[in-house]
Design a protein around this motif. Structure first.
Motif, PDB file in Angstrom:
ATOM      1  N   SER A   1       0.810  -1.200   0.174  1.00 23.87           N
ATOM      2  CA  SER A   1       0.106  -0.049   0.056  1.00 23.87           C
ATOM      3  C   SER A   1       0.761   1.131   0.191  1.00 23.87           C
ATOM      4  O   SER A   1       0.442   2.282   0.279  1.00 23.87           O
ATOM      5  CB  SER A   1      -0.870   0.099   1.085  1.00 23.87           C
ATOM      6  N   ARG A   2       2.228   1.262  -0.184  1.00 25.17           N
ATOM      7  CA  ARG A   2       3.088   2.346  -0.337  1.00 25.17           C
ATOM      8  C   ARG A   2       3.713   2.550  -1.512  1.00 25.17           C
ATOM      9  O   ARG A   2       4.081   1.523  -2.214  1.00 25.17           O
ATOM     10  CB  ARG A   2       4.113   1.973   0.580  1.00 25.17           C
ATOM     11  N   VAL A   3       3.722   3.767  -1.967  1.00 27.63           N
ATOM     12  CA  VAL A   3       4.469   4.038  -3.230  1.00 27.63           C
ATOM     13  C   VAL A   3       5.476   5.129  -3.085  1.00 27.63           C
ATOM     14  O   VAL A   3       5.194   6.218  -2.553  1.00 27.63           O
ATOM     15  CB  VAL A   3       3.536   4.659  -4.298  1.00 27.63           C
ATOM     16  N   THR A   4       6.903   4.481  -3.317  1.00 34.05           N
ATOM     17  CA  THR A   4       7.629   5.630  -2.985  1.00 34.05           C
ATOM     18  C   THR A   4       8.579   6.148  -4.332  1.00 34.05           C
ATOM     19  O   THR A   4       8.820   5.269  -5.319  1.00 34.05           O
ATOM     20  CB  THR A   4       9.018   4.781  -2.299  1.00 34.05           C
ATOM     21  N   ASP A   5       8.617   7.302  -4.654  1.00 29.69           N
ATOM     22  CA  ASP A   5       9.099   7.907  -5.667  1.00 29.69           C
ATOM     23  C   ASP A   5       8.518   7.511  -7.068  1.00 29.69           C
ATOM     24  O   ASP A   5       9.182   6.556  -7.877  1.00 29.69           O
ATOM     25  CB  ASP A   5      10.793   7.751  -5.896  1.00 29.69           C
ATOM     26  N   PRO A   6       7.122   7.804  -7.328  1.00 28.06           N
ATOM     27  CA  PRO A   6       6.708   7.162  -8.511  1.00 28.06           C
ATOM     28  C   PRO A   6       7.099   8.077  -9.545  1.00 28.06           C
ATOM     29  O   PRO A   6       7.167   7.755 -10.761  1.00 28.06           O
ATOM     30  CB  PRO A   6       5.239   7.666  -8.417  1.00 28.06           C
ATOM     31  N   GLU A   7       7.879   9.225  -9.409  1.00 28.74           N
ATOM     32  CA  GLU A   7       8.543   9.877 -10.626  1.00 28.74           C
ATOM     33  C   GLU A   7       9.619   9.113 -11.235  1.00 28.74           C
ATOM     34  O   GLU A   7       9.830   9.647 -12.582  1.00 28.74           O
ATOM     35  CB  GLU A   7       8.871  11.417  -9.836  1.00 28.74           C
ATOM     36  N   ARG A   8      10.147   8.120 -10.739  1.00 27.85           N
ATOM     37  CA  ARG A   8      11.017   7.356 -11.483  1.00 27.85           C
ATOM     38  C   ARG A   8      10.607   6.915 -12.900  1.00 27.85           C
ATOM     39  O   ARG A   8      11.080   6.573 -13.698  1.00 27.85           O
ATOM     40  CB  ARG A   8      11.686   6.450 -10.771  1.00 27.85           C
ATOM     41  N   PHE A   9       9.181   6.612 -12.890  1.00 29.91           N
ATOM     42  CA  PHE A   9       8.406   6.075 -13.976  1.00 29.91           C
ATOM     43  C   PHE A   9       8.266   7.030 -15.091  1.00 29.91           C
ATOM     44  O   PHE A   9       8.006   6.787 -16.225  1.00 29.91           O
ATOM     45  CB  PHE A   9       7.283   5.668 -13.548  1.00 29.91           C
ATOM     46  N   ARG A  10       8.346   8.309 -14.872  1.00 32.45           N
ATOM     47  CA  ARG A  10       8.215   9.712 -15.841  1.00 32.45           C
ATOM     48  C   ARG A  10       9.121   9.332 -17.057  1.00 32.45           C
ATOM     49  O   ARG A  10       8.681   9.763 -18.171  1.00 32.45           O
ATOM     50  CB  ARG A  10       8.361  10.772 -15.087  1.00 32.45           C
ATOM     51  N   VAL A  11      10.322   8.684 -16.702  1.00 33.16           N
ATOM     52  CA  VAL A  11      11.152   8.445 -18.027  1.00 33.16           C
ATOM     53  C   VAL A  11      10.575   7.572 -19.065  1.00 33.16           C
ATOM     54  O   VAL A  11      10.953   7.788 -20.205  1.00 33.16           O
ATOM     55  CB  VAL A  11      12.636   7.991 -17.618  1.00 33.16           C
ATOM     56  N   LEU A  12       9.462   6.971 -18.876  1.00 32.94           N
ATOM     57  CA  LEU A  12       8.790   6.102 -19.754  1.00 32.94           C
ATOM     58  C   LEU A  12       8.243   6.921 -20.818  1.00 32.94           C
ATOM     59  O   LEU A  12       7.966   6.402 -21.889  1.00 32.94           O
ATOM     60  CB  LEU A  12       7.712   5.152 -19.165  1.00 32.94           C
ATOM     61  N   GLN A  13       7.793   8.228 -20.457  1.00 31.02           N
ATOM     62  CA  GLN A  13       7.066   8.940 -21.405  1.00 31.02           C
ATOM     63  C   GLN A  13       7.942   9.558 -22.442  1.00 31.02           C
ATOM     64  O   GLN A  13       7.395   9.377 -23.769  1.00 31.02           O
ATOM     65  CB  GLN A  13       6.282  10.104 -20.530  1.00 31.02           C
ATOM     66  N   PRO A  14       9.020  10.141 -22.402  1.00 35.81           N
ATOM     67  CA  PRO A  14       9.932  10.434 -23.357  1.00 35.81           C
ATOM     68  C   PRO A  14      10.477   9.111 -24.176  1.00 35.81           C
ATOM     69  O   PRO A  14      10.651   9.090 -25.428  1.00 35.81           O
ATOM     70  CB  PRO A  14      11.278  11.118 -22.676  1.00 35.81           C
ATOM     71  N   PHE A  15      10.493   8.049 -23.462  1.00 40.03           N
ATOM     72  CA  PHE A  15      10.930   6.779 -24.044  1.00 40.03           C
ATOM     73  C   PHE A  15       9.865   6.410 -25.078  1.00 40.03           C
ATOM     74  O   PHE A  15      10.186   6.131 -26.370  1.00 40.03           O
ATOM     75  CB  PHE A  15      11.009   5.628 -22.889  1.00 40.03           C
ATOM     76  N   VAL A  16       8.578   6.504 -24.725  1.00 45.49           N
ATOM     77  CA  VAL A  16       7.701   5.795 -25.725  1.00 45.49           C
ATOM     78  C   VAL A  16       7.606   6.814 -26.835  1.00 45.49           C
ATOM     79  O   VAL A  16       7.066   6.401 -28.192  1.00 45.49           O
ATOM     80  CB  VAL A  16       6.191   5.808 -24.944  1.00 45.49           C
ATOM     81  N   LEU A  17       7.653   8.251 -26.722  1.00 42.31           N
ATOM     82  CA  LEU A  17       7.628   8.970 -27.814  1.00 42.31           C
ATOM     83  C   LEU A  17       8.802   8.791 -28.681  1.00 42.31           C
ATOM     84  O   LEU A  17       8.831   8.865 -29.871  1.00 42.31           O
ATOM     85  CB  LEU A  17       7.747  10.449 -27.190  1.00 42.31           C
ATOM     86  N   ALA A  18       9.843   8.370 -28.239  1.00 40.97           N
ATOM     87  CA  ALA A  18      11.095   7.893 -29.213  1.00 40.97           C
ATOM     88  C   ALA A  18      10.857   7.092 -29.721  1.00 40.97           C
ATOM     89  O   ALA A  18      11.191   6.487 -30.996  1.00 40.97           O
ATOM     90  CB  ALA A  18      12.552   7.774 -28.135  1.00 40.97           C
ATOM     91  N   VAL A  19      10.097   5.797 -29.290  1.00 39.42           N
ATOM     92  CA  VAL A  19       9.779   4.638 -29.849  1.00 39.42           C
ATOM     93  C   VAL A  19       8.640   4.922 -31.182  1.00 39.42           C
ATOM     94  O   VAL A  19       8.923   4.503 -32.262  1.00 39.42           O
ATOM     95  CB  VAL A  19       9.087   3.627 -28.895  1.00 39.42           C
ATOM     96  N   LEU A  20       7.857   5.826 -30.907  1.00 40.89           N
ATOM     97  CA  LEU A  20       6.964   6.167 -32.169  1.00 40.89           C
ATOM     98  C   LEU A  20       7.633   6.899 -33.199  1.00 40.89           C
ATOM     99  O   LEU A  20       7.346   6.537 -34.216  1.00 40.89           O
ATOM    100  CB  LEU A  20       5.893   7.064 -31.332  1.00 40.89           C
ATOM    101  N   ALA A  21       8.717   7.533 -32.907  1.00 41.70           N
ATOM    102  CA  ALA A  21       9.539   8.272 -33.700  1.00 41.70           C
ATOM    103  C   ALA A  21      10.356   7.205 -34.671  1.00 41.70           C
ATOM    104  O   ALA A  21      10.435   7.397 -35.757  1.00 41.70           O
ATOM    105  CB  ALA A  21      10.732   9.340 -33.156  1.00 41.70           C
TER     106      ALA A  21
END
Length: 200
Positions: free
Chosen positions: A34-54
């Motif tokens: 029930s604990r989430v520590t540092d969810p911001e670490r997953f934000r790097v997936l967003q530029p990654f998926v944009l690079a995959v689309l490109a």
């Protein structure tokens, strides 16, 4: 494209230079679920998926378009924004739709109704490692573009299959006793058409 090259899609985002260590060497603590520590670490997936689309746009004959309404499936259970879709020139090939989630992370829809949310949970107990999520997405995308993706929905439930030769196979079926909310279908999707480079 070889599996080695497929595993490099999206590398322009710089995500392959990053690596996360496992949180647990043994079973997680009881309260970790029930604990989430540092969810911001997953934000790097967003530029990654944009690079995959490109990378996909450069390699295949597809058009990019705003996804507009993004409903049903996992889209009903996460907060999402900025959906965009790649549509292959061959109507027998599956479209790919992506959106950012507020967790933060990404929601990816393969074909008509198969959703992958990264991270799926994000709690400390699950301890999703970003490099593993990157590998998962690259595998699913490679199955999609090479014709190794199928999905179906009928009165018994919904299922899908992703297969990439020696890379492996991932399949799932979710039974349902409820009346179907969409018309039954089965798609054994075709490979994406390659982009033809004009000769000089």
């Amino acid at each position: 494209m070889t599996i080695e090259l497929a595993r490099r899609r999206g590398e322009a985002s710089g995500i392959d230079a990053l690596e996360w260590a496992p949180r647990w060497t043994d079973s997680p603590d009881a309260d970790a679920y029930s604990r989430v520590t540092d969810p911001e670490r997953f934000r790097v997936l967003q530029p990654f998926v944009l690079a995959v689309l490109a990378d996909l746009e450069a390699e295949f004959n597809v058009r990019r378009e705003p996804a507009g309404t993004f409903s049903g499936g996992a889209a009903e259970h996460v907060r999402w924004s900025d959906p965009v879709r790649l549509v292959p020139a061959d109507a027998k090939a599956a479209p790919l739709t992506v959106a950012f989630t507020s967790f933060p992370g990404v929601l990816v829809r393969f074909g008509e109704a198969t959703d992958v949310v990264l991270p799926f949970c994000g709690c400390d107990a699950c301890d999703d490692l970003v490099q593993h999520l990157v590998e998962d997405l690259r595998f699913h995308v490679e199955a999609l573009v090479t014709g190794g993706f199928a999905e179906w929905h009928d009165a018994k439930g919904a299922g899908h299959r992703f297969a990439v030769g020696a890379w492996g196979t991932n399949s799932s079926f979710t039974p349902s006793d409820d009346p179907p909310t969409i018309s039954p279908f089965r798609h054994d999707w075709a490979p994406w058409p390659l982009r033809v480079t004009a000769s000089r």
